[in-house]
Scaffold this active site. Structure first.
Site, PDB file in Angstrom:
ATOM      1  N   ASP A  39       0.915  -1.550  -0.213  1.00  0.00           N
ATOM      2  CA  ASP A  39      -0.091  -0.375   0.221  1.00  0.00           C
ATOM      3  C   ASP A  39       0.942   0.976  -0.149  1.00  0.00           C
ATOM      4  OD1 ASP A  39      -2.247  -1.585   0.131  1.00  0.00           O
ATOM      5  OD2 ASP A  39      -2.626  -1.274   2.237  1.00  0.00           O
ATOM      6  N   ASP A  65     -13.485  -4.237  -3.042  1.00  0.00           N
ATOM      7  CA  ASP A  65     -13.410  -3.911  -1.247  1.00  0.00           C
ATOM      8  C   ASP A  65     -14.431  -4.514  -0.406  1.00  0.00           C
ATOM      9  OD1 ASP A  65     -10.937  -2.825  -1.480  1.00  0.00           O
ATOM     10  OD2 ASP A  65     -11.171  -1.236  -1.635  1.00  0.00           O
TER      11      ASP A  65
END
Length: 258
Positions: free
Chosen positions: A11, A130
Protein backbone atom coordinates in the site's frame (compact mmCIF):
# COMPACT_ATOMS: atom_id res chain seq x y z
CA UNK A 1 -2.81 -27.24 -12.94
CA UNK A 2 -1.55 -23.67 -12.70
CA UNK A 3 0.77 -22.95 -9.79
CA UNK A 4 -0.76 -21.01 -6.91
CA UNK A 5 0.64 -17.51 -6.42
CA UNK A 6 2.04 -15.75 -3.37
CA UNK A 7 1.57 -12.00 -3.75
CA UNK A 8 2.94 -9.37 -1.37
CA UNK A 9 0.83 -6.22 -1.33
CA UNK A 10 2.39 -2.79 -0.96
CA UNK A 11 0.00 0.00 0.00
CA UNK A 12 1.52 3.30 -1.12
CA UNK A 13 0.81 6.74 0.30
CA UNK A 14 2.92 9.87 -0.20
CA UNK A 15 5.64 7.86 -1.91
CA UNK A 16 6.10 5.31 0.89
CA UNK A 17 4.76 1.88 1.74
CA UNK A 18 2.26 1.97 4.60
CA UNK A 19 0.06 -0.60 6.36
CA UNK A 20 -3.10 -0.27 8.39
CA UNK A 21 -5.57 -2.50 10.20
CA UNK A 22 -9.04 -2.83 8.65
CA UNK A 23 -8.01 -0.01 6.27
CA UNK A 24 -7.35 2.41 9.19
CA UNK A 25 -4.44 3.85 11.22
CA UNK A 26 -1.69 3.38 8.65
CA UNK A 27 1.94 3.24 9.76
CA UNK A 28 4.94 3.80 7.51
CA UNK A 29 6.71 0.56 6.56
CA UNK A 30 9.49 1.82 4.29
CA UNK A 31 10.54 2.85 0.80
CA UNK A 32 8.86 1.33 -2.23
CA UNK A 33 11.75 0.17 -4.41
CA UNK A 34 13.88 -1.63 -1.75
CA UNK A 35 10.83 -3.50 -0.47
CA UNK A 36 9.82 -4.52 -3.98
CA UNK A 37 13.33 -5.78 -4.64
CA UNK A 38 13.41 -7.74 -1.37
CA UNK A 39 10.14 -9.53 -2.07
CA UNK A 40 11.18 -10.42 -5.61
CA UNK A 41 14.43 -11.88 -4.27
CA UNK A 42 12.57 -13.84 -1.57
CA UNK A 43 10.53 -15.61 -4.24
CA UNK A 44 7.27 -13.68 -4.61
CA UNK A 45 5.34 -14.66 -7.73
CA UNK A 46 3.94 -11.19 -8.27
CA UNK A 47 3.61 -7.83 -6.49
CA UNK A 48 0.60 -5.57 -6.12
CA UNK A 49 0.91 -1.84 -5.46
CA UNK A 50 -2.09 0.18 -4.26
CA UNK A 51 -1.85 3.97 -4.17
CA UNK A 52 -4.49 3.96 -1.46
CA UNK A 53 -5.56 7.62 -1.51
CA UNK A 54 -5.46 8.22 -5.27
CA UNK A 55 -9.17 7.57 -5.90
CA UNK A 56 -10.42 9.40 -2.83
CA UNK A 57 -8.10 12.33 -3.66
CA UNK A 58 -9.35 12.41 -7.26
CA UNK A 59 -5.91 11.80 -8.79
CA UNK A 60 -4.16 8.98 -10.59
CA UNK A 61 -1.40 6.85 -9.07
CA UNK A 62 1.97 8.62 -8.82
CA UNK A 63 3.83 7.11 -11.77
CA UNK A 64 7.34 8.19 -10.80
CA UNK A 65 8.07 5.02 -8.83
CA UNK A 66 6.46 2.59 -11.30
CA UNK A 67 9.37 2.70 -13.77
CA UNK A 68 11.89 2.44 -10.92
CA UNK A 69 10.21 -0.75 -9.68
CA UNK A 70 10.21 -2.17 -13.23
CA UNK A 71 13.97 -1.63 -13.41
CA UNK A 72 14.79 -3.64 -10.27
CA UNK A 73 12.41 -6.62 -10.33
CA UNK A 74 11.90 -9.41 -12.85
CA UNK A 75 8.49 -10.65 -11.72
CA UNK A 76 5.07 -9.34 -12.82
CA UNK A 77 3.55 -6.46 -10.90
CA UNK A 78 0.16 -4.81 -10.79
CA UNK A 79 -0.56 -1.15 -10.04
CA UNK A 80 -3.79 0.40 -8.74
CA UNK A 81 -4.89 3.86 -7.77
CA UNK A 82 -7.32 6.28 -9.38
CA UNK A 83 -7.11 4.80 -12.89
CA UNK A 84 -10.17 6.31 -14.56
CA UNK A 85 -9.31 6.31 -18.26
CA UNK A 86 -7.59 4.39 -21.05
CA UNK A 87 -4.90 7.06 -21.03
CA UNK A 88 -4.18 6.57 -17.31
CA UNK A 89 -3.91 2.81 -17.77
CA UNK A 90 -1.78 3.09 -20.90
CA UNK A 91 0.76 5.29 -19.15
CA UNK A 92 1.15 2.94 -16.20
CA UNK A 93 1.55 -0.08 -18.47
CA UNK A 94 4.06 1.84 -20.59
CA UNK A 95 6.15 2.52 -17.47
CA UNK A 96 6.55 -1.23 -16.98
CA UNK A 97 3.56 -2.50 -14.99
CA UNK A 98 2.21 -5.84 -16.21
CA UNK A 99 -1.34 -5.33 -14.96
CA UNK A 100 -3.52 -2.51 -13.78
CA UNK A 101 -6.17 -2.84 -11.12
CA UNK A 102 -9.30 -0.75 -10.76
CA UNK A 103 -11.62 -0.59 -7.80
CA UNK A 104 -13.50 2.60 -6.90
CA UNK A 105 -13.40 3.96 -10.50
CA UNK A 106 -15.08 0.74 -11.70
CA UNK A 107 -17.89 1.27 -9.22
CA UNK A 108 -18.29 4.85 -10.42
CA UNK A 109 -18.30 3.79 -14.09
CA UNK A 110 -18.59 0.03 -14.74
CA UNK A 111 -18.12 0.56 -18.49
CA UNK A 112 -14.48 1.37 -17.70
CA UNK A 113 -13.82 -2.35 -17.16
CA UNK A 114 -14.98 -3.22 -20.67
CA UNK A 115 -13.15 -0.34 -22.32
CA UNK A 116 -9.88 -1.29 -20.61
CA UNK A 117 -10.30 -4.99 -21.44
CA UNK A 118 -11.05 -4.20 -25.09
CA UNK A 119 -7.99 -1.95 -25.39
CA UNK A 120 -5.37 -3.82 -23.38
CA UNK A 121 -6.72 -7.39 -23.11
CA UNK A 122 -8.48 -9.06 -20.20
CA UNK A 123 -5.22 -10.65 -19.01
CA UNK A 124 -3.97 -7.35 -17.60
CA UNK A 125 -7.24 -5.99 -16.16
CA UNK A 126 -7.74 -6.75 -12.47
CA UNK A 127 -10.75 -5.61 -10.47
CA UNK A 128 -10.24 -5.08 -6.76
CA UNK A 129 -13.30 -5.48 -4.54
CA UNK A 130 -13.34 -4.10 -0.99
CA UNK A 131 -15.91 -6.23 0.78
CA UNK A 132 -17.31 -5.76 4.29
CA UNK A 133 -19.37 -8.29 6.23
CA UNK A 134 -22.35 -6.68 7.96
CA UNK A 135 -23.08 -8.86 10.99
CA UNK A 136 -26.52 -7.29 11.44
CA UNK A 137 -27.79 -8.26 8.00
CA UNK A 138 -25.52 -11.25 7.42
CA UNK A 139 -24.60 -9.84 4.01
CA UNK A 140 -21.38 -8.85 2.27
CA UNK A 141 -21.36 -5.33 0.83
CA UNK A 142 -18.92 -3.61 -1.53
CA UNK A 143 -17.26 -0.44 -0.21
CA UNK A 144 -15.84 2.46 -2.21
CA UNK A 145 -13.06 5.03 -1.57
CA UNK A 146 -11.65 2.92 1.25
CA UNK A 147 -8.24 4.62 1.17
CA UNK A 148 -9.66 7.59 3.10
CA UNK A 149 -11.71 6.83 6.19
CA UNK A 150 -13.68 10.07 5.92
CA UNK A 151 -14.76 9.30 2.34
CA UNK A 152 -15.38 5.56 2.56
CA UNK A 153 -18.92 4.61 1.68
CA UNK A 154 -20.99 1.46 1.36
CA UNK A 155 -22.30 1.00 -2.19
CA UNK A 156 -25.60 -0.53 -3.25
CA UNK A 157 -23.75 -3.61 -4.51
CA UNK A 158 -23.71 -6.87 -2.62
CA UNK A 159 -20.36 -8.58 -3.10
CA UNK A 160 -21.54 -11.69 -4.96
CA UNK A 161 -23.55 -9.59 -7.41
CA UNK A 162 -20.60 -7.27 -8.11
CA UNK A 163 -18.26 -10.25 -8.61
CA UNK A 164 -20.57 -11.51 -11.34
CA UNK A 165 -21.05 -8.06 -12.87
CA UNK A 166 -17.34 -7.30 -13.26
CA UNK A 167 -16.75 -10.66 -14.94
CA UNK A 168 -19.49 -9.93 -17.48
CA UNK A 169 -17.79 -6.62 -18.21
CA UNK A 170 -14.34 -8.12 -18.85
CA UNK A 171 -12.40 -8.45 -15.60
CA UNK A 172 -9.53 -10.88 -16.12
CA UNK A 173 -8.87 -11.37 -12.42
CA UNK A 174 -10.49 -10.43 -9.11
CA UNK A 175 -8.77 -9.48 -5.87
CA UNK A 176 -11.16 -9.85 -2.95
CA UNK A 177 -10.08 -7.47 -0.18
CA UNK A 178 -11.88 -8.69 2.95
CA UNK A 179 -11.98 -5.57 5.08
CA UNK A 180 -13.07 -7.20 8.36
CA UNK A 181 -9.95 -9.39 8.29
CA UNK A 182 -7.48 -6.80 6.99
CA UNK A 183 -4.31 -6.60 9.08
CA UNK A 184 -5.80 -8.67 11.92
CA UNK A 185 -3.87 -11.85 11.02
CA UNK A 186 -6.62 -14.23 12.13
CA UNK A 187 -6.94 -15.95 8.77
CA UNK A 188 -8.76 -15.32 5.51
CA UNK A 189 -12.57 -15.31 5.49
CA UNK A 190 -12.94 -18.81 4.07
CA UNK A 191 -16.74 -18.72 4.14
CA UNK A 192 -16.82 -15.65 1.96
CA UNK A 193 -14.09 -16.95 -0.34
CA UNK A 194 -15.98 -20.20 -0.92
CA UNK A 195 -19.16 -18.30 -1.82
CA UNK A 196 -17.27 -16.04 -4.21
CA UNK A 197 -15.38 -18.98 -5.72
CA UNK A 198 -18.70 -20.55 -6.74
CA UNK A 199 -19.55 -17.57 -8.96
CA UNK A 200 -16.02 -16.48 -9.92
CA UNK A 201 -14.74 -18.07 -13.13
CA UNK A 202 -11.60 -15.95 -13.51
CA UNK A 203 -8.52 -16.11 -11.27
CA UNK A 204 -9.47 -15.20 -7.68
CA UNK A 205 -6.98 -13.67 -5.26
CA UNK A 206 -7.65 -13.71 -1.51
CA UNK A 207 -6.64 -10.61 0.44
CA UNK A 208 -6.97 -9.79 4.12
CA UNK A 209 -6.23 -11.85 7.21
CA UNK A 210 -3.06 -13.88 6.64
CA UNK A 211 -1.20 -14.44 9.90
CA UNK A 212 0.35 -17.91 9.63
CA UNK A 213 1.51 -20.28 6.92
CA UNK A 214 -1.55 -22.41 7.68
CA UNK A 215 -3.81 -19.51 6.69
CA UNK A 216 -2.33 -19.55 3.19
CA UNK A 217 -2.78 -23.33 3.01
CA UNK A 218 -6.46 -23.03 4.04
CA UNK A 219 -7.16 -20.44 1.36
CA UNK A 220 -5.64 -22.64 -1.34
CA UNK A 221 -6.97 -25.97 -0.11
CA UNK A 222 -10.41 -25.06 1.26
CA UNK A 223 -11.44 -22.10 -0.94
CA UNK A 224 -9.48 -23.01 -4.08
CA UNK A 225 -8.21 -19.48 -4.66
CA UNK A 226 -5.59 -18.91 -7.34
CA UNK A 227 -3.43 -16.57 -5.32
CA UNK A 228 -3.04 -15.32 -1.77
CA UNK A 229 -2.16 -11.71 -1.16
CA UNK A 230 -0.73 -10.47 2.14
CA UNK A 231 1.06 -7.45 3.54
CA UNK A 232 1.82 -7.20 7.25
CA UNK A 233 3.19 -10.74 7.67
CA UNK A 234 5.74 -9.99 4.97
CA UNK A 235 6.44 -6.36 5.90
CA UNK A 236 7.11 -7.31 9.53
CA UNK A 237 9.06 -10.42 8.50
CA UNK A 238 6.73 -12.74 10.39
CA UNK A 239 6.71 -15.05 7.37
CA UNK A 240 9.51 -15.52 4.84
CA UNK A 241 8.19 -16.10 1.32
CA UNK A 242 10.69 -18.82 0.45
CA UNK A 243 9.91 -20.74 3.65
CA UNK A 244 6.17 -20.30 3.06
CA UNK A 245 6.41 -21.78 -0.42
CA UNK A 246 8.49 -24.71 0.81
CA UNK A 247 5.84 -25.40 3.48
CA UNK A 248 2.99 -25.22 0.96
CA UNK A 249 4.82 -27.62 -1.35
CA UNK A 250 5.12 -30.17 1.49
CA UNK A 251 1.34 -29.87 1.94
CA UNK A 252 0.71 -30.76 -1.69
CA UNK A 253 0.03 -27.26 -3.01
CA UNK A 254 1.19 -26.68 -6.60
CA UNK A 255 3.60 -23.78 -6.12
CA UNK A 256 6.62 -22.35 -7.89
CA UNK A 257 9.69 -23.02 -5.76
CA UNK A 258 12.46 -20.45 -6.18
Amino acid sequence: MLAKRIIPCLDVRDGQVVKGVQFRNHEIIGDIVPLAKRYAEEGADELVFYDITASSDGRVVDKSWVSRVAEVIDIPFCVAGGIKSLEDAGKILSFGADKISINSPALADPTLITRLADRFGVQCIVVGIDTWYDAETGKYHVNQYTGDESRTRVTQWETLDWVQEVQKRGAGEIVLNMMNQDGVRNGYDLEQLKKVREVCHVPLIASGGAGTMEHFLEAFRDADVDGALAASVFHKQIINIGELKAYLATQGVEIRIC
